[in-house]
Design a protein around this motif. Structure first.
Motif: not given
Length: 314
Positions: A90-110
């Motif tokens: 969550d902390e790492a992806m915060t750099y992208l929040d409201r900065t650039v559009p992105y998508s993220i999905l669940a893998g088996n470990h998630d």
């Protein structure tokens, strides 16, 4: 009199240029980049600084690299029950929040083994979180609050439909994705998921299912991105959509998962640069952690850097 006429036409030409630059799309940069990361699980487990370096680099180079979108194709964390790993993601992806559009999905470990398998993923990267702080600019459609998502990217002079499907999609998720694609047949589509291809370049069982039920049935699907298996592969399939014996499109299917490299991947990710004028997509592999291009040695040509003809996208 001639001087006045020349000035008049010069002024009118300047007005036309200004108008069309603002209103006709001529002023948009027609070369732009999508960033693709995947399988960040070991970073979240034991090397969060690498993940932070990756997303911080993206946020700092949006302008000079003309980064329009970021894909994450799953296995965000390694142990889904470890809250610290999710907090690091969550902390790492915060750099992208409201900065650039992105998508993220669940893998088996998630996924969890009981209750709602997506429970932990949705807590951090579901609809509520993404609507609150994650997505900039785009309208997003969600399946079951974020087990899958779809959004339209406005990049250059072209729109793209991005589908992000959680690992091992069931029939209902596939039907949902198929419906979205059929509602936007005029827009080139990029399908992202976690498990799609094997290290030998063949599709997995899930990949075959998605290929037959989504890719083959929807002529607007041109690109598939996946992770899961530790390697980098590019597969292409030529499809005849109208059964006239002539190829109508080539679907490129890319797998990239660097977690078998030192430090869980050494921060390698892919830069997908689209040149609309020359109808070319250039794939490069870069680590901001190492400040180095190319993960594989020169004895594996074409693994890290290659071009794709996208003339049938437009």
């Amino acid at each position: 009199m001639k001087k006045a006429v020349k000035l008049f036409f010069a002024e009118m030409s300047l007005i036309a240029v200004i108008f069309c630059t603002a209103g006709c799309g001529w002023g948009k940069n027609r070369t732009y980049t999508f960033v693709w990361m995947t399988d960040t699980q070991y970073y979240c487990e034991s090397a969060p600084d690498i993940y932070m370096t990756m997303t911080r680099w993206i946020s700092e180079h949006i302008e000079d690299r003309n980064i329009n979108f970021v894909f994450h194709t799953g296995d965000v964390v390694n142990q889904t029950g470890d809250a610290l790993q999710w907090q690091r993601a969550d902390e790492a992806m915060t750099y992208l929040d409201r900065t650039v559009p992105y998508s993220i999905l669940a893998g088996n470990h998630d996924l969890t083994n009981s209750g709602n398998p997506y429970e932990n993923f949705l807590t951090y990267f579901g609809k509520n979180r993404m609507d609150a702080k994650g997505i900039k600019g785009n309208t997003v459609w969600y399946y079951h609050d974020g087990e899958a998502s779809a959004q339209i990217i406005d990049a250059g002079r072209q729109d793209y439909l991005v589908l992000a499907l959680g690992v091992w999609p069931d029939t209902d998720m596939i039907t949902w994705a198929d419906t979205i694609l059929k509602e936007h047949t005029e827009i080139p589509a990029i399908l992202t998921t976690h498990d799609y291809m094997s290290v030998d370049g063949m599709r997995s069982d899930t990949g075959d299912k998605l290929f037959e039920e989504i890719v083959r049935k929807n002529p607007n699907v041109h690109l598939v991105l996946c992770g899961h298996n530790h390697d980098a592969q590019c597969r292409q399939d030529d499809l005849d959509d109208n059964n006239d014996g002539i190829k109508d499109r080539t679907v490129y299917q890319l797998m990239a998962d660097y977690q078998a490299t030192a430090s869980g991947g050494n921060g390698f990710m892919r830069l997908l640069t689209i040149d609309e004028r020359n109808k070319k997509l250039t794939v490069t592999t870069y680590s901001p952690f190492l400040n180095q291009y190319n993960c594989y040695s020169a004895k594996y040509p074409g693994k890290d850097h290659f071009d794709i003809d996208i003339s049938d996208w437009f």
